[in-house]
Design an enzyme around this catalytic site. Structure first.
Site, PDB file in Angstrom:
ATOM      1  N   GLU B 329       0.798  -1.222   0.000  1.00 28.24           N
ATOM      2  CA  GLU B 329       0.000   0.000   0.000  1.00 28.24           C
ATOM      3  C   GLU B 329       0.833   1.276   0.000  1.00 28.24           C
ATOM      4  O   GLU B 329       0.687   2.135   0.866  1.00 28.24           O
ATOM      5  CB  GLU B 329      -0.949   0.019   1.197  1.00 28.24           C
ATOM      6  CG  GLU B 329      -1.957  -1.110   1.125  1.00 28.24           C
ATOM      7  CD  GLU B 329      -2.973  -1.026   2.235  1.00 28.24           C
ATOM      8  OE1 GLU B 329      -4.157  -1.180   1.936  1.00 28.24           O
ATOM      9  OE2 GLU B 329      -2.583  -0.815   3.394  1.00 28.24           O
ATOM     10  N   VAL B 330       1.719   1.370  -0.962  1.00 30.42           N
ATOM     11  CA  VAL B 330       2.483   2.607  -1.117  1.00 30.42           C
ATOM     12  C   VAL B 330       1.668   3.533  -2.016  1.00 30.42           C
ATOM     13  O   VAL B 330       1.491   3.266  -3.196  1.00 30.42           O
ATOM     14  CB  VAL B 330       3.857   2.310  -1.749  1.00 30.42           C
ATOM     15  CG1 VAL B 330       4.648   3.603  -1.894  1.00 30.42           C
ATOM     16  CG2 VAL B 330       4.608   1.311  -0.898  1.00 30.42           C
TER      17      VAL B 330
END
Lengths: 595, 595
Positions: B329-330
């Site tokens: 989840e960047v």
């Protein structure tokens, strides 16, 4: 039912979407709103004004007096609140030596005609100038006290609260048949109910799975119908639970669910149960229609004599005047399948199983009239058009037709959901949102006339998957959302705001030794299980570890020297009035401070 | 992800249907199958033969000897199993005076080349003739002992078990950032993992919400990033958790999740975090895209030096050789939004945020190579085609492309569901069914080559809604279903049968003081919280109440006179061999009895 189902589908759909979006739980949308102050009151009072300035309280020293003091309900409440005011494991400093703003005493007076009532009743409790309102006021007062960051015990120096419950019937249903619930656990849950100003314990005490209620008249029912001899409520157990509830202003309404849900009865009294047939053979279960034998046999005379004697016994034990008769999920196809029942119906010109159900209901309602008990039933019997006496209360999701109604369907706490509900601008705990957003008068009534028939509601925790290991965490703080909906004004309906207040209330429950589960990220001190200040297993709160603290067996200490709470040596008497004024149909609790 | 979502939708749909059908929880379809015997082993061994005849065991008296006895892992295990064999609150009778069939001793020998290994490693543990297999065998032995209805401690007189784990990586993820998990709770959960033969504790120790890991190199990270100074794992805490796990044959794999999920880092080191922009302004969150600042800034040199130093410290503390780097989840839109980052990308000819992520990953992987640590990452980084070194382990739901894989998606224990799943003929607990029915090699691999790359799996309990109040009940016994799937043969896949064995195992956990929640109607003795024999708060099991019983601080008693377990005065020596034979890549545990 349809409404209910729609609701579930909607919410579960949201849960799916939410789950897929937050697979790794990223909080990409920050919580809106801010943490509530530590003395935020739950359920929210009808009116509250609160100052900014604080008074100190000397830890363990506040003098409480009351014109009701000879009344056991008040005397024991004062004692019970000792560890609540001053939690035993927390660090609390004495006020600074030069402090003059110290609150030293609390006066709890019933102003008009003080009477020590013994048992709360539907119409008397909290709606008049009574001990019950005083109990609720004391709970409110206990929520106003807090320990600040410098470890001083403090309270705002001026608080004016006008409060009263919106609905009179605010209950929790526990099911002790599917899994046995130990007596200390039931008592602990009663405590938490009182912390949330709930006032009815609906005890679904027997069902198909087991019969733990030990009847003096029919001891074999539990001897053979309970899971084991350990899984039984003796007459002493039942009495002590009723007494515990009485002291908390909580009525206990027993449910003796018939004619269905009686499989466990058949273990000792098979003659009472209808044998179900299929394919020309007895004792046959058909999936979706009926089990082998789990419904009382209405053509059997011993059924009526047994029910008459059992209900008389129940009435003599439970002082609430109300008995819940169940009457849900009667699988009439079993009755129809039984050749003897069919023949009897023909012989007696009873054309439908609905009429047979009415026949059964009328026999049992005769008993209820004879013993002057008020009947509560589940919706099913009313849906089936079984004729019920006018005073009967129907527990269900819509009103009308002249019956009084208790709402439960939106508050089945056993249904669990994961995740958040997304509003347009923020996220709210999904389960909390589900329970909080219910508005009884909007969602569950047909006509204006019907609305005034809604007596209140109940949070139901069916027992399939709960027992001592998870019951308190499963119920709390979710059920607190139900409690607020039933106590507070209809205008208190902002779940975005309320979840922060509930988070504070959840921390309060942890401080009182209740393992209420979290509803948000974050923390609330080091009170939780396994942390240094955890009160969860503290003897002051836990009946299991220290049965001696059981309210019903505690004797009241009168010697100030050994008393934890009283400080009779104080020369400066400060008073707080918790006054109850009688108004028509509402309770007005005023707490005002002076120092 | 698609597969995962389909699965959820299907199951939730079933839950809705089930819920609407069983509004009042009638059990109209009886449970199929029968209760399992009290010594049913969980997880199910690869092969087991068991006799019908029983031996007595004298309560508190069984002599245990081992050729590994100087080894602390075995010596402490023997001591640890004292209260497990003979639960302190249960009634246990001495065998009849004339009984000759008494089991008096247990021999725990490593047959070939006995060595006291100090720490379990991925490839060494349980797959060779080692102390770790002996630990698993001792757990199996402990499950064979039971107290019968006459309150005698008994064991079958002949049991032959050949056992080995199907997968080598059998883990539980706990998240101590969203809510803090107290040290005693983590240790207690490690105990339950060992009862289920799990061998990896994946510690998701820091995240956006808080940074409880106290780093000696960067003490401000926790000083300012933890919820409070109470919500911190000191170096001593971390060491004692690792040591507790070591003695149980459990590896602790820390997760230092970057570059996303680092909001809490910014409280002390804001210079490390990318400031997100929107509408020409810094520090802006955009719903669904990014927060204000929660991703490390890959163009900032101090990020790389900090990560290098921090990972070196982590490697020096955790002996497992594996570090989970997160990388999920960047929110690259934040990087893109930041003018400095954009300019730097142009200057350095980095065209996409994917390449920027690769740039960051390569810097951090350099460090991992330098410190000889093995990398685990979440699926995202692999989905994004970031280049990873060949030995990297990807934690995800499908295999391929030469990476080793750990499965987690089907086992997100934080997702909760209510109710039963209906098969054609019976009903099964829905949550149990969901976890039990997963078959890794069928459901989660593309090619034959990929299948052998599946190292195992992990049950993940994300911490949003769990803490000390409900963690153990939420995890257990559900996670036991995952444990069996990862340990037992693929053919052990009948969930209708397994739920009865799990019910027995759940009762076993209650007897060991673990508040595992119920999965079926019914009861299992009076062991549960608040009942007379409850071990849930017993000092023998509870680190909170009695820290002195903490395994890591217990000294081993050597005097037989004061020992609870040893009975060296017995003249009749009976022996049980728990033998470990080395086979290629599998463990063979044989327990055979003689008396």
């Amino acid at each position: 039912m349809k409404c209910m189902l729609h609701r579930s589908l909607l919410l579960l759909y949201l849960a799916v979407i939410t789950s897929s979006e937050i697979l790794f739980l990223a909080v990409d949308l920050p919580l809106k709103g801010k943490r509530s102050p530590p003395n935020a009151i739950w359920p929210h009072p009808q009116e509250i004004q609160i100052s900014n300035d604080l008074l100190y309280i000397r830890p363990g020293h506040i003098m409480i007096s009351s014109n009701m003091e000879p009344c056991d309900i008040i005397a024991k409440a004062i004692q019970r609140y000792q560890p609540v005011f001053f939690p035993p494991k927390l660090t609390m400093h004495q006020p600074p030596a030069d402090a003059s703003n110290i609150l030293r005493s609390l006066t709890l007076n019933v102003l008009d005609n003080p009477q020590c009532e013994q048992y709360t009743q539907y119409n008397s409790n909290e709606t008049c100038n009574s001990v019950w309102g005083l109990l609720r006021g004391l709970e409110t007062f206990s929520q106003l006290i807090y320990i600040n960051e410098q470890n001083y015990v403090v309270i705002n120096d001026s608080v004016a609260i006008i409060d009263s419950p919106r609905f009179q019937h605010r209950g929790v249903l526990l099911d002790s048949s599917r899994r046995f619930l130990p007596v200390p656990l039931i008592k602990k849950n009663l405590d938490v109910m009182a912390y949330n100003k709930l006032n009815v314990f609906h005890w679904h005490i027997v069902d198909n799975q087991s019969f733990p209620f030990e009847s003096r008249t029919f001891p074999n029912l539990s001897r053979q119908g309970a899971f084991s001899s350990d899984h039984v409520y003796t007459p002493e157990d039942v009495t002590s639970i009723i007494e515990h509830a009485r002291l908390l202003g909580i009525r206990v309404i027993p449910e003796i669910d018939t004619p269905g849900h009686t499989y466990s009865w058949g273990k000792s009294m098979p003659e009472l149960i209808t044998v179900c047939w299929a394919n020309g053979k007895p004792y046959q279960a058909i999936y979706g229609q009926h089990g082998e034998m789990e419904i009382l046999n209405p053509i059997e005379p011993r059924v009526h004599s047994t029910m008459d004697a059992l209900l008389r016994e129940v009435k003599s034990i439970f002082p609430s005047n109300y008995i819940h008769l169940g009457m849900d999920e009667v699988y009439d196809l079993c009755w129809r399948s039984n050749p003897n029942v069919s023949r009897w119906m023909t012989d007696n010109k009873i054309n439908s199983t609905r009429d047979l159900h009415s026949y059964y209901a009328n026999r049992i309602l005769d008993t209820m009239r004879n013993i002057s008990a008020i009947t509560i039933v589940w919706q099913d019997v009313w849906d089936e058009k079984v004729e019920l006496p006018p005073g009967t209360i129907v527990q269900i999701w819509k009103a009308g037709q002249g019956y009084n109604v208790i709402l439960s369907s939106p508050w089945y706490i056993n249904y669990i959901n994961y995740g958040h509900y997304r509003t347009n601008t923020t996220i709210v705990n999904l389960e909390f949102f589900k329970y909080c957003e219910v508005e009884p008068l909007r969602d569950f009534s047909g006509s204006d006339d019907a609305k005034i028939r809604i007596l209140g509601g109940e949070a139901c925790l069916w027992g399939e998957f709960v027992d001592g290991t998870n019951l308190l965490a499963r119920l709390w703080p979710k059920t607190a959302a139900v409690a607020e909906r039933l106590w507070s004004a209809a205008s208190v309906n902002n779940s975005e705001d309320a979840q922060f207040r509930l988070d504070v209330h959840r921390c309060r429950l942890l401080r009182r030794g209740i393992p209420a589960q979290p509803i948000l990220n974050g923390y609330c001190g080091n009170y939780e299980l396994s942390m240094p200040n955890s009160m969860i297993n503290d003897p002051a709160f836990n009946y299991d570890i220290s049965p001696a603290t059981d309210l019903t067996t505690t004797t009241i200490k009168s010697n100030p020297a050994t008393s934890y709470l009283f400080d009779a040596t104080s020369s400066m008497i400060t008073s707080i009035f918790a006054s109850l004024l009688l108004l028509i149909n509402i309770t007005l609790v005023t707490i005002s401070f002076k120092y």
